[in-house]
Design a protein around this motif. Structure first.
Motif, PDB file in Angstrom:
ATOM      1  N   UNK A  40      45.543 -81.219 -35.670  1.00 18.77           N
ATOM      2  CA  UNK A  40      46.317 -81.194 -34.432  1.00 18.77           C
ATOM      3  C   UNK A  40      46.603 -79.764 -33.995  1.00 18.77           C
ATOM      4  N   UNK A  41      46.541 -79.546 -32.709  1.00 21.02           N
ATOM      5  CA  UNK A  41      46.829 -78.243 -32.142  1.00 21.02           C
ATOM      6  C   UNK A  41      48.137 -78.334 -31.368  1.00 21.02           C
ATOM      7  N   UNK A  42      49.043 -77.416 -31.645  1.00 23.43           N
ATOM      8  CA  UNK A  42      50.326 -77.407 -30.954  1.00 23.43           C
ATOM      9  C   UNK A  42      50.112 -76.943 -29.519  1.00 23.43           C
ATOM     10  N   UNK A  43      50.546 -77.750 -28.570  1.00 22.73           N
ATOM     11  CA  UNK A  43      50.396 -77.410 -27.156  1.00 22.73           C
ATOM     12  C   UNK A  43      51.525 -76.478 -26.738  1.00 22.73           C
ATOM     13  N   UNK A  44      51.192 -75.328 -26.185  1.00 18.51           N
ATOM     14  CA  UNK A  44      52.190 -74.368 -25.725  1.00 18.51           C
ATOM     15  C   UNK A  44      52.353 -74.480 -24.219  1.00 18.51           C
ATOM     16  N   UNK A  45      53.476 -74.007 -23.731  1.00 20.99           N
ATOM     17  CA  UNK A  45      53.705 -73.967 -22.292  1.00 20.99           C
ATOM     18  C   UNK A  45      54.032 -72.544 -21.874  1.00 20.99           C
ATOM     19  N   UNK A  46      53.708 -72.230 -20.621  1.00 17.61           N
ATOM     20  CA  UNK A  46      54.066 -70.943 -20.036  1.00 17.61           C
ATOM     21  C   UNK A  46      54.781 -71.217 -18.728  1.00 17.61           C
ATOM     22  N   UNK A  47      55.582 -70.261 -18.291  1.00 19.41           N
ATOM     23  CA  UNK A  47      56.261 -70.394 -17.018  1.00 19.41           C
ATOM     24  C   UNK A  47      55.464 -69.592 -16.000  1.00 19.41           C
ATOM     25  N   UNK A  48      54.855 -70.287 -15.043  1.00 15.15           N
ATOM     26  CA  UNK A  48      54.047 -69.645 -14.010  1.00 15.15           C
ATOM     27  C   UNK A  48      54.618 -69.995 -12.654  1.00 15.15           C
ATOM     28  N   UNK A  49      55.089 -68.989 -11.939  1.00 13.55           N
ATOM     29  CA  UNK A  49      55.669 -69.165 -10.610  1.00 13.55           C
ATOM     30  C   UNK A  49      56.800 -70.183 -10.608  1.00 13.55           C
ATOM     31  N   UNK A  50      57.622 -70.114 -11.643  1.00 13.53           N
ATOM     32  CA  UNK A  50      58.798 -70.969 -11.717  1.00 13.53           C
ATOM     33  C   UNK A  50      58.562 -72.363 -12.247  1.00 13.53           C
ATOM     34  N   UNK A  51      57.348 -72.668 -12.654  1.00  5.79           N
ATOM     35  CA  UNK A  51      57.047 -74.009 -13.175  1.00  5.79           C
ATOM     36  C   UNK A  51      56.465 -73.889 -14.578  1.00  5.79           C
ATOM     37  N   UNK A  52      56.947 -74.732 -15.485  1.00  8.79           N
ATOM     38  CA  UNK A  52      56.374 -74.774 -16.829  1.00  8.79           C
ATOM     39  C   UNK A  52      55.031 -75.496 -16.776  1.00  8.79           C
ATOM     40  N   UNK A  53      54.015 -74.853 -17.316  1.00  7.75           N
ATOM     41  CA  UNK A  53      52.651 -75.377 -17.299  1.00  7.75           C
ATOM     42  C   UNK A  53      52.103 -75.342 -18.713  1.00  7.75           C
ATOM     43  N   UNK A  54      51.387 -76.368 -19.105  1.00  8.13           N
ATOM     44  CA  UNK A  54      50.775 -76.372 -20.424  1.00  8.13           C
ATOM     45  C   UNK A  54      49.607 -75.392 -20.443  1.00  8.13           C
ATOM     46  N   UNK A  55      49.518 -74.637 -21.530  1.00  8.00           N
ATOM     47  CA  UNK A  55      48.410 -73.715 -21.721  1.00  8.00           C
ATOM     48  C   UNK A  55      47.204 -74.546 -22.138  1.00  8.00           C
TER      49      UNK A  55
END
Length: 76
Positions: free
Chosen positions: A2-17
Motif C-alpha cells: 500500500x502507498x500512503x496517499x498525500x495531499x497538497x494545498x493548491x490554490x486554496x484546495x486540498x488535492x491528492x498528489x
C-alpha cells in the motif's frame, strides 16, 4: 504494498498528489538519474542518464552556450 496517499494545498484546495506506479529496469544497487517519458499519464519508456548527460530546454541550452562565449544565430 500500500502507498500512503498525500495531499497538497493548491490554490486554496486540498488535492491528492498523484501516485504513479512504474517499473524501472535498473540494477538493485543503481544510484543515478533517470528520464521518464509519459504520454496521457502512462510511462511509455525510461532511460538512465549517463554521468556526463544533462537535460535542458532549448532556451536553457542556448543561454548556456551564450554564457560560455558562443555566438548563437539563426541560419538557413
Amino acid at each position: 504494498m500500500p502507498t500512503e496517499q498525500r495531499t497538497i494545498n493548491h490554490r486554496g484546495a486540498n488535492t491528492q498528489v498523484p501516485v504513479l506506479n512504474i517499473e524501472l529496469h535498473v540494477a538493485p544497487d543503481f544510484s543515478g538519474r533517470v528520464v521518464i517519458h509519459f504520454e496521457k499519464g502512462r510511462a511509455i519508456c525510461h532511460r538512465r542518464l549517463l554521468d556526463r548527460e544533462h537535460v535542458a530546454s532549448l532556451d536553457s541550452f542556448l543561454e548556456l552556450a551564450r554564457m560560455a562565449g558562443y555566438r548563437v544565430s539563426e541560419g538557413n
